[in-house]
Design a protein around this motif. Structure first.
Motif, PDB file in Angstrom:
ATOM      1  N   VAL A 190       8.024   9.244  -6.859  1.00 45.70           N
ATOM      2  CA  VAL A 190       9.480   9.199  -6.744  1.00 45.70           C
ATOM      3  C   VAL A 190       9.949   7.766  -6.980  1.00 45.70           C
ATOM      4  O   VAL A 190       9.399   6.839  -6.394  1.00 45.70           O
ATOM      5  CB  VAL A 190       9.920   9.660  -5.338  1.00 45.70           C
ATOM      6  CG1 VAL A 190      11.432   9.661  -5.235  1.00 45.70           C
ATOM      7  CG2 VAL A 190       9.347  11.019  -5.025  1.00 45.70           C
ATOM      8  N   ALA A 191      10.936   7.654  -7.860  1.00 43.09           N
ATOM      9  CA  ALA A 191      11.480   6.318  -8.102  1.00 43.09           C
ATOM     10  C   ALA A 191      12.194   5.875  -6.831  1.00 43.09           C
ATOM     11  O   ALA A 191      12.937   6.642  -6.226  1.00 43.09           O
ATOM     12  CB  ALA A 191      12.439   6.354  -9.267  1.00 43.09           C
ATOM     13  N   GLU A 192      11.917   4.660  -6.465  1.00 40.11           N
ATOM     14  CA  GLU A 192      12.505   4.192  -5.216  1.00 40.11           C
ATOM     15  C   GLU A 192      13.291   2.933  -5.430  1.00 40.11           C
ATOM     16  O   GLU A 192      12.922   2.092  -6.239  1.00 40.11           O
ATOM     17  CB  GLU A 192      11.396   3.881  -4.223  1.00 40.11           C
ATOM     18  CG  GLU A 192      10.982   5.088  -3.448  1.00 40.11           C
ATOM     19  CD  GLU A 192      10.161   4.693  -2.251  1.00 40.11           C
ATOM     20  OE1 GLU A 192       9.646   3.566  -2.242  1.00 40.11           O
ATOM     21  OE2 GLU A 192      10.047   5.504  -1.341  1.00 40.11           O
ATOM     22  N   LEU A 193      14.356   2.850  -4.714  1.00 36.04           N
ATOM     23  CA  LEU A 193      15.075   1.594  -4.685  1.00 36.04           C
ATOM     24  C   LEU A 193      14.857   1.015  -3.292  1.00 36.04           C
ATOM     25  O   LEU A 193      15.473   1.456  -2.323  1.00 36.04           O
ATOM     26  CB  LEU A 193      16.568   1.827  -4.952  1.00 36.04           C
ATOM     27  CG  LEU A 193      17.454   0.609  -4.745  1.00 36.04           C
ATOM     28  CD1 LEU A 193      17.043  -0.528  -5.679  1.00 36.04           C
ATOM     29  CD2 LEU A 193      18.903   0.957  -4.960  1.00 36.04           C
ATOM     30  N   PRO A 194      13.928   0.088  -3.205  1.00 34.69           N
ATOM     31  CA  PRO A 194      13.702  -0.479  -1.876  1.00 34.69           C
ATOM     32  C   PRO A 194      14.752  -1.546  -1.572  1.00 34.69           C
ATOM     33  O   PRO A 194      15.160  -2.276  -2.479  1.00 34.69           O
ATOM     34  CB  PRO A 194      12.316  -1.104  -1.998  1.00 34.69           C
ATOM     35  CG  PRO A 194      12.147  -1.391  -3.454  1.00 34.69           C
ATOM     36  CD  PRO A 194      13.103  -0.547  -4.235  1.00 34.69           C
ATOM     37  N   ILE A 195      15.175  -1.601  -0.377  1.00 37.40           N
ATOM     38  CA  ILE A 195      16.101  -2.673   0.009  1.00 37.40           C
ATOM     39  C   ILE A 195      15.713  -3.249   1.383  1.00 37.40           C
ATOM     40  O   ILE A 195      15.061  -2.579   2.182  1.00 37.40           O
ATOM     41  CB  ILE A 195      17.583  -2.221   0.067  1.00 37.40           C
ATOM     42  CG1 ILE A 195      17.759  -1.078   1.067  1.00 37.40           C
ATOM     43  CG2 ILE A 195      18.117  -1.845  -1.294  1.00 37.40           C
ATOM     44  CD1 ILE A 195      19.208  -0.851   1.455  1.00 37.40           C
ATOM     45  N   LEU A 196      16.118  -4.457   1.564  1.00 37.11           N
ATOM     46  CA  LEU A 196      16.014  -5.080   2.881  1.00 37.11           C
ATOM     47  C   LEU A 196      17.434  -5.320   3.360  1.00 37.11           C
ATOM     48  O   LEU A 196      18.285  -5.679   2.551  1.00 37.11           O
ATOM     49  CB  LEU A 196      15.313  -6.438   2.783  1.00 37.11           C
ATOM     50  CG  LEU A 196      13.831  -6.440   3.094  1.00 37.11           C
ATOM     51  CD1 LEU A 196      13.073  -6.079   1.847  1.00 37.11           C
ATOM     52  CD2 LEU A 196      13.422  -7.781   3.624  1.00 37.11           C
ATOM     53  N   MET A 197      17.670  -5.134   4.604  1.00 35.25           N
ATOM     54  CA  MET A 197      19.039  -5.250   5.053  1.00 35.25           C
ATOM     55  C   MET A 197      19.127  -5.968   6.392  1.00 35.25           C
ATOM     56  O   MET A 197      18.362  -5.695   7.317  1.00 35.25           O
ATOM     57  CB  MET A 197      19.616  -3.837   5.156  1.00 35.25           C
ATOM     58  CG  MET A 197      21.092  -3.766   5.308  1.00 35.25           C
ATOM     59  SD  MET A 197      21.542  -3.642   7.002  1.00 35.25           S
ATOM     60  CE  MET A 197      20.628  -2.191   7.420  1.00 35.25           C
TER      61      MET A 197
ATOM     62  N   ALA B  55      21.146   3.214  -7.374  1.00 37.69           N
ATOM     63  CA  ALA B  55      20.067   4.191  -7.312  1.00 37.69           C
ATOM     64  C   ALA B  55      20.136   5.167  -8.471  1.00 37.69           C
ATOM     65  O   ALA B  55      19.128   5.609  -8.991  1.00 37.69           O
ATOM     66  CB  ALA B  55      20.120   4.930  -5.984  1.00 37.69           C
ATOM     67  N   SER B  56      21.335   5.519  -8.849  1.00 40.10           N
ATOM     68  CA  SER B  56      21.451   6.480  -9.942  1.00 40.10           C
ATOM     69  C   SER B  56      21.584   5.777 -11.289  1.00 40.10           C
ATOM     70  O   SER B  56      21.879   6.420 -12.295  1.00 40.10           O
ATOM     71  CB  SER B  56      22.632   7.400  -9.689  1.00 40.10           C
ATOM     72  OG  SER B  56      23.744   6.635  -9.307  1.00 40.10           O
ATOM     73  N   GLY B  57      21.377   4.478 -11.258  1.00 43.88           N
ATOM     74  CA  GLY B  57      21.404   3.730 -12.513  1.00 43.88           C
ATOM     75  C   GLY B  57      22.768   3.693 -13.137  1.00 43.88           C
ATOM     76  O   GLY B  57      22.910   3.522 -14.335  1.00 43.88           O
TER      77      GLY B  57
ATOM     78  N   ALA C 164       0.841  -1.195   0.000  1.00 39.00           N
ATOM     79  CA  ALA C 164       0.000   0.000   0.000  1.00 39.00           C
ATOM     80  C   ALA C 164       0.876   1.245   0.000  1.00 39.00           C
ATOM     81  O   ALA C 164       0.644   2.206  -0.731  1.00 39.00           O
ATOM     82  CB  ALA C 164      -0.910  -0.009   1.215  1.00 39.00           C
ATOM     83  N   LYS C 165       1.897   1.167   0.814  1.00 39.55           N
ATOM     84  CA  LYS C 165       2.807   2.302   0.945  1.00 39.55           C
ATOM     85  C   LYS C 165       3.555   2.537  -0.370  1.00 39.55           C
ATOM     86  O   LYS C 165       3.695   3.674  -0.832  1.00 39.55           O
ATOM     87  CB  LYS C 165       3.785   2.002   2.084  1.00 39.55           C
ATOM     88  CG  LYS C 165       4.851   3.017   2.283  1.00 39.55           C
ATOM     89  CD  LYS C 165       4.386   4.152   3.171  1.00 39.55           C
ATOM     90  CE  LYS C 165       5.545   5.095   3.422  1.00 39.55           C
ATOM     91  NZ  LYS C 165       5.175   6.478   3.359  1.00 39.55           N
ATOM     92  N   ALA C 166       4.023   1.454  -0.949  1.00 39.22           N
ATOM     93  CA  ALA C 166       4.778   1.565  -2.189  1.00 39.22           C
ATOM     94  C   ALA C 166       3.931   2.207  -3.281  1.00 39.22           C
ATOM     95  O   ALA C 166       4.406   3.052  -4.046  1.00 39.22           O
ATOM     96  CB  ALA C 166       5.266   0.195  -2.629  1.00 39.22           C
ATOM     97  N   LYS C 167       2.685   1.825  -3.308  1.00 39.21           N
ATOM     98  CA  LYS C 167       1.791   2.377  -4.336  1.00 39.21           C
ATOM     99  C   LYS C 167       1.565   3.869  -4.104  1.00 39.21           C
ATOM    100  O   LYS C 167       1.425   4.647  -5.047  1.00 39.21           O
ATOM    101  CB  LYS C 167       0.446   1.641  -4.299  1.00 39.21           C
ATOM    102  CG  LYS C 167       0.497   0.354  -5.089  1.00 39.21           C
ATOM    103  CD  LYS C 167      -0.870  -0.264  -5.239  1.00 39.21           C
ATOM    104  CE  LYS C 167      -0.750  -1.687  -5.704  1.00 39.21           C
ATOM    105  NZ  LYS C 167      -1.507  -2.608  -4.875  1.00 39.21           N
TER     106      LYS C 167
END
Ligand code: GDP
Length: 834
Positions: free
Chosen positions: A630-637, A726-728, A622-625
């Protein structure tokens, strides 16, 4: 009465104090079985019997005669057995016995008085009859004599008749008396006999208790049963009392949620009743479940109590927040954090100070890094250094309300200049209101220009003493050790100005500097005690965790019993891994600690859910939508220690611009698990392991779901990669491919080679030329290369999955059975990370 007192002991030991024996036996209508039996155990208490002799003299004299030694023995044994049962009832019985004894005494007195009266009456009658007879006889004699003297023939006829009549009268009188006497005597005798029989029977019943004669036993059981009934009645009465007490209206403290059991406790109601009441209102809850305040309120009202709503946060009120009195405060060492730009020498400086002052003479590298250490300056001042340089730790601690640092040492390299992170550090220190000391480092370098640093700093409103300001500045070199002592003295001076104080004599409060899940030791937190004294055995709550101090380990690796203000210690005995910056508070009971921890956990969960750093997939999606702009790079760490995790998260959050940003969906300490992979898949995010590995199910899941797992052991590599991604602009890079895993089964010591691990290759292939990592509980212990790879006696280049082999590491000996060896090869790959 004294006999009654004596009965307790009589019951146990026998003894000659059998005064009551005769008393009770003489009329023998009591049921005071025990007492009498005990008295019998006195065994031939002739002396006692004789002493007390008197009214019941017959009974005691018969007792010893009727009882053989063997029988007595048996009785003794029987009594010993009975004694145990009787012991608890003895007191009560004694009281009853007393009452009965008094009554008996009274009746006996009555009867005796009556007997005496009877006897007296008899005596009187007898005396009277005798007197009458005598008088009659005398009268007769006189008459006879008279008659004989007057007329000799005449008196014969009337004489016999008269004599007869007189005789008969006398006889009658006598007979009456005799008869009366006999009757009474017989009555008395009979009564006595009956009494004796009764006592005899009773006694014999008791005496032969072990011989299975039912009389005495039955009597005893009856009395026991009666006792029990009586107790039961008393209990019921008591319970009735409770019921009536329940009607007392209680003020029930009601937090936002409450566990059913606790609710019942607070109302002083039975849990079952509360559960029942809940069920009646359609709520199925067990005693260990929490219910919300509204539901609880209904229940409380139903039970007729008064609701006092309290905020959940009230559970924290047990934490001692009393202000210390001025006279209780004692000086404490300052706590110092070293800050500065990357590569300006923070770590080197910390190590230099530590090595110079703490473990002088000991080779570096063996020191215990617990996140903080203490040193003593030449002038004797004790200083506590936080061993976790970096701004992330500082700010995250501050964000959590743990202002630990008293003094900031700002490291600026003399061969460089004031750099962005230097400025950041200045801002942090100023924001926290912490005084600064400038350490101009690397002054050993020829290119060093300390004055440039000083002037640079002016631009950032840091005016050092040399520039007529009030910020102390010291030229140092972490490499040569130059200026270190001056730096320490400058810190000591600053600390004196600050007049730092704490009260060591109160429940400890501290801040977590570092926390990790340690192999073998469980969760370990380095806590810097800020006030009070932390001791072994203390119960505490720390952030969302709680525990009881199992062990305290100081910065030298020694176990200590306590830690006072400004002392950093490793704390063992926590039920989970807290987070850096969490505050530790000692509380009184485990229940309190648990309650506070639970409340905090609950509150934190709610907060996270609300903030969007959600833990459930639905919330994440829901949050992502919601933020698609803004383009996001989600990560899990996942990281090995909390400190690293937080530092990485902070670094990640800084990456990005208006168009792209990195979002850490989830982070934590420990191995990468299947649920992490699930979360990553759902958010299309890569998983980053910092010095940790995915466990086998997670690895399998990642392969299957196409989730990328990347492992790092250097923060900057990680930051750079994520930045590039992130910056491709992710350039070609060296990437590791895992080619196999092996499990260590046994460890051998081989001369000339050292420790050799007997392994089973569990996955893929083990290759001698490949890189290896030693994992213990999915945490990287060592990274390097293989010294040897053997199959049986032969050195081989490759061992396939399912086969056993021997491996030895180059320059690493710490291998243990159960450790896992990760075998990897590097290859150059094109950009990845999404
Ligand atoms: P940090 O990133 O601030 O922790 O910096 P480090 O302590 O890792 O130091 C970065 C580099 O500077 C290392 O290569 C150190 O050897 C070097 N270094 C640190 N202090 C000194 C110093 O006083 N003199 C010289 N010559 N080199 C130093």
């Amino acid at each position: 009465m004294s006999d009654n007192d004596g009965k307790k002991t009589l019951g146990l030991r026998g003894g000659p104090r059998s005064g009551q024996v005769k008393q009770s036996f003489s009329h023998g209508r009591t049921k005071n079985v025990v007492v009498e039996t005990k008295r019998k155990r006195v065994v031939v208490p002739k002396a006692g019997a004789q002493n007390k002799g008197g009214a019941a003299g017959g009974d005691p004299s018969r007792r010893p005669a009727g009882i053989s030694d063997a029988e007595m023995e048996r009785r003794l044994r029987a009594l010993a057995a009975a004694k145990a049962r009787e012991a608890d009832e003895a007191a009560q019985r004694e009281a009853e016995e007393k009452a009965r004894e008094v009554e008996r005494e009274r009746r006996r007195a009555e009867i005796e008085a009556k007997d005496r009266e009877d006897r007296e009456r008899e005596e009187a009658l007898k005396a009277k009859a005798e007197a009458d007879e005598r008088a009659k006889r005398e009268a007769e004699e006189a008459a006879k004599r008279e008659r004989a003297e007057r007329n000799k023939p005449a008196p014969a006829a009337p004489t016999p008749a008269d004599a007869e009549a007189a005789e008969a009268a006398a006889a009658q009188a006598r007979g009456k008396v005799v008869k009366g006497k006999t009757d009474r005597e017989r009555d008395n005798d009979r009564r006595d006999t009956r009494a004796k029989d009764r006592t005899d029977n009773r006694r014999s019943g008791k005496l032969t208790l072990n011989q299975a004669l039912s009389g005495g036993e039955g009597g005893r059981q009856r009395s026991m049963a009666a006792m029990k009934r009586k107790q039961e009645r008393a209990r019921q009465k008591a319970m009735g009392g409770v019921e009536s007490r329940e009607k007392v209206v209680r003020d029930v403290q009601l937090p936002e949620t409450i566990v059913v059991q606790e609710l019942a406790n607070r109302m002083a109601e039975r849990v079952a009743d509360v559960v029942k009441a809940l069920m009646q209102s359609g709520i199925m809850a067990t005693q260990n479940q929490s219910i919300d305040a509204d539901t609880a309120e209904l229940i409380i009202e139903e039970f007729g109590h008064k609701v006092v709503r309290v905020s959940d946060a009230d559970v924290e009120q047990v934490i001692d927040t009393v202000e210390d009195k001025a006279q209780d405060l004692k000086a404490r060492p300052p706590v110092i954090t070293i800050m500065g730009h990357v590569d300006h020498g923070k770590t080197s400086l910390l190590d230099a100070i530590r090595n110079a002052k703490v473990v002088a003479g000991e080779a570096g590298g063996i020191t215990q890094h617990i996140g903080a250490y203490q040193v003593t300056t030449d002038s004797g001042a004790v200083l506590s250094f936080l061993d976790t340089p970096g701004h992330a730790a500082f700010t995250s601690m501050r964000a959590r309300g743990a202002q630990v640092t008293d003094i900031v040492v700002l490291v600026v390299a003399a061969d460089d200049a004031v750099m962005p992170q230097t400025i950041e550090a200045i801002h942090h220190a100023k924001a926290a209101g912490v005084p600064m000391i400038v350490a101009i480092n690397k002054c050993d370098k020829p290119s060093a220009n300390p004055d440039k640093v000083r002037t640079d700093l002016l631009q950032h409103e840091v005016i050092v003493e040399k520039m007529s300001g009030d910020v102390q500045d010291v030229e140092v070199s972490a490499i040569t050790g130059k200026g270190l002592d001056e730096l320490l003295e400058a810190i000591a001076l600053q600390s004196e100005i600050l007049e730092l104080k704490a009260n060591p004599d109160r429940a400890a409060q501290g801040a977590v500097i570092e926390a990790k899940l340690d192999v073998g030791r469980g969760p370990v937190a380095t806590v810097l005690v800020q006030n009070g004294t932390l001791r072994r055995g203390d119960i505490f709550v720390v952030g969302e965790q709680w525990g009881k101090v199992r062990a305290l380990i100081d910065d030298k690796g020694d176990r200590v019993e306590e830690a006072g203000p400004s002392v950093p210690v490793e704390v063992l005995g926590i039920n989970g891994t807290p987070e850096a910056g969490d505050v530790l508070n000692v509380v009184e009971t485990e229940a309190q600690a648990r309650e506070i921890a639970e409340y905090r956990e609950h509150a934190a969960k709610d907060k996270r859910a609300a903030a969007g750093a959600a833990t459930t997939l639905d919330q994440l999606l829901a949050k992502a939508k919601a933020d698609e702009s803004v383009a996001e790079l989600p990560i899990l760490m996942k990281a090995d220690v909390q400190g690293s995790a937080e530092a990485i998260v902070q670094a990640m959050e800084k990456i990005g611009n208006d168009e792209v940003r990195v979002r850490v969906l989830h982070y934590g300490v420990g191995a990468i698990t299947e649920s992490d992979i699930g979360l990553a898949e759902a958010s299309n995010a890569p998983v980053i392991g910092f010095n940790v590995r995915a466990n086998a199910p997670a690895r399998a899941a990642a392969n299957q779901k196409g989730v990328e797992i990347r492992y790092y052991s250097v923060i900057y590599d990680l930051v750079d990669d994520v930045k590039a991604a992130a910056s491709g602009l992710l350039s070609n890079e060296i990437r590791e491919n895992f080619i196999g895993y092996a499990q260590i089964k046994e460890v051998f010591k081989v001369s000339n080679v050292g420790k050799v691990a007997g392994c089973l290759v569990t996955e893929g292939v083990a290759r001698r030329s490949a890189g290896v990592r030693l994992l213990r509980d999915n945490v990287v212990i060592h990274e390097g290369t293989l010294k040897t790879l053997k199959r049986f006696k032969d050195e081989v280049s490759e061992v396939q999955s399912g086969q056993e082999c021997g491996m030895a590491f180059e320059n690493h000996e710490d291998v243990r059975p159960g450790d896992v060896i990760e075998i990897f090869e590097r290859e150059e790959v094109e950009r990845s990370l999404n």
